[in-house]
Design a protein around this motif. Structure first.
Motif, PDB file in Angstrom:
ATOM      1  N   ASP A  85       0.544  -1.191   0.046  1.00  0.00           N
ATOM      2  CA  ASP A  85       0.142   0.033  -0.004  1.00  0.00           C
ATOM      3  C   ASP A  85       0.668   1.216  -0.086  1.00  0.00           C
ATOM      4  OD1 ASP A  85      -2.342   1.284   0.078  1.00  0.00           O
ATOM      5  OD2 ASP A  85      -2.294   1.358   2.102  1.00  0.00           O
ATOM      6  N   TYR A 138      -5.581   1.676   2.467  1.00  0.00           N
ATOM      7  CA  TYR A 138      -6.104   1.199   3.627  1.00  0.00           C
ATOM      8  C   TYR A 138      -5.636   1.785   5.076  1.00  0.00           C
ATOM      9  CZ  TYR A 138      -6.185  -2.384  -0.104  1.00  0.00           C
ATOM     10  OH  TYR A 138      -6.345  -3.080  -1.260  1.00  0.00           O
ATOM     11  N   ASP A 167      -9.808  -2.542   7.604  1.00  0.00           N
ATOM     12  CA  ASP A 167     -10.313  -1.792   6.533  1.00  0.00           C
ATOM     13  C   ASP A 167      -9.862  -2.366   5.245  1.00  0.00           C
ATOM     14  OD1 ASP A 167     -11.253   0.753   5.462  1.00  0.00           O
ATOM     15  OD2 ASP A 167      -9.048   0.919   4.949  1.00  0.00           O
ATOM     16  N   CYS A 168      -8.741  -3.207   5.191  1.00  0.00           N
ATOM     17  CA  CYS A 168      -8.064  -3.723   4.265  1.00  0.00           C
ATOM     18  C   CYS A 168      -9.012  -4.966   3.915  1.00  0.00           C
ATOM     19  CB  CYS A 168      -6.710  -4.222   4.574  1.00  0.00           C
ATOM     20  SG  CYS A 168      -5.924  -5.412   2.983  1.00  0.00           S
ATOM     21  N   LYS A 190     -12.411  -3.894   2.708  1.00  0.00           N
ATOM     22  CA  LYS A 190     -12.179  -3.389   1.242  1.00  0.00           C
ATOM     23  C   LYS A 190     -12.250  -4.379   0.169  1.00  0.00           C
ATOM     24  CE  LYS A 190     -11.353   1.837   2.352  1.00  0.00           C
ATOM     25  NZ  LYS A 190     -10.382   2.713   2.271  1.00  0.00           N
TER      26      LYS A 190
END
Length: 275
Positions: A198, A206, A211-212, A215
């Motif tokens: 990332d 992220y 969150d990763c 998503k």
């Protein structure tokens, strides 16, 4: 890594074999060895740490039981994250550098060490340890299953020092241990790779592990957590077969050479009778 982090809307590779072909065609055979400096520097220390911690933990626990094998392996996996996380960060960044380019137009990092130095200069220790929590979550149970599987396999196959087929049996046991360990926590490896990759293109997607996960699942479904699994398993068997067989044979040799009877309960990886 390439398969795990590629853009689902504009995928570069259709699968393991296509990825392999594309890298050779676009980047030459040397493209397959991008980021090799990082494992070359770190794996020696990691394996020494893993087998040392596992053996000492097993001795401290007292009894050689399946549960203790798992706990000793988990302890080893947790401690080696200190080296593993920065090593894999550099490997991931180097492997993604110049994707699809035969000659790099822009080279952010000269080598793995330069990669870590630049990340440290820009982000400090926090940057060097990017993905540490996900690495810890992946490695701790993974190494538990790793050593537990090896112990159960060698006992089931009856691996004895005087057995003429002991080497093939050790190789098979080690290879299967590697496969089981990767299968046990592979989805977390995908998350770890995505977190460490990332921001490579200048855009951060992220905010953390959850969150990763959210998503990735929302955009690509559950299959995202199996991305790159085939290539990982194809690598896992020979690598871990060689690792475990080498360590076990070396310990057998040292024990017979020096007759270390006072060092009971025996070698690091305890096996039935003479092995």
């Amino acid at each position: 890594v390439r398969l795990q982090v590629q853009n689902v809307e504009k995928p570069l590779y259709r699968g393991t074999f296509h990825c392999f072909q594309s890298i050779i065609k676009q980047e030459s055979a040397f493209g397959l060895y991008k980021g090799i400096g990082s494992p070359m520097m770190g794996l020696t220390f990691i394996n020494a740490l893993v087998f040392g911690v596992q053996g000492n933990t097993l001795r401290a626990l007292g009894k050689d039981t399946p549960l203790n094998q798992f706990l000793a392996g988990s302890a080893a996996g947790a401690i080696q994250c200190i080296i593993c996380c920065p090593m894999e960060l550099a490997k991931t960044r180097m492997q993604l550098q110049g994707t699809g380019e035969y000659k790099l137009k822009t080279k952010n990092y000269k080598n793995s060490l330069d990669c870590l130095v630049k990340i440290y200069q820009k982000e400090g220790l926090r940057g060097i340890n990017r993905g540490m929590v996900s690495t810890f979550i992946r490695e701790t149970p993974s190494f538990g299953f790793y050593f537990l599987t090896y112990d159960l396999m060698t006992r089931y196959l009856g691996c004895e020092a005087e057995d003429s087929y002991v080497i093939p049996k050790l190789l098979f046991s080690g290879g299967m241990s590697g496969i089981v360990s990767w299968l046990s926590t592979y989805p977390m490896d995908v998350i770890k790779s995505r977190l460490q990759a990332d921001g490579v293109g200048g855009v951060t997607q992220y905010n953390g592990i959850l969150d990763c996960v959210r998503k990735s699942y929302h955009e690509e479904g559950w299959r995202v957590f199996t991305r790159g699994l085939t290539s990982t398993l194809l690598r896992a068997f020979p690598v871990n077969a060689a690792t475990f067989a080498t360590v076990t044979v070396f310990l057998m040799y040292m024990k017979s050479e020096d007759d270390l009877c006072e060092c009971e309960p025996g070698p690091v990886i305890q096996q039935p009778s003479s092995l």
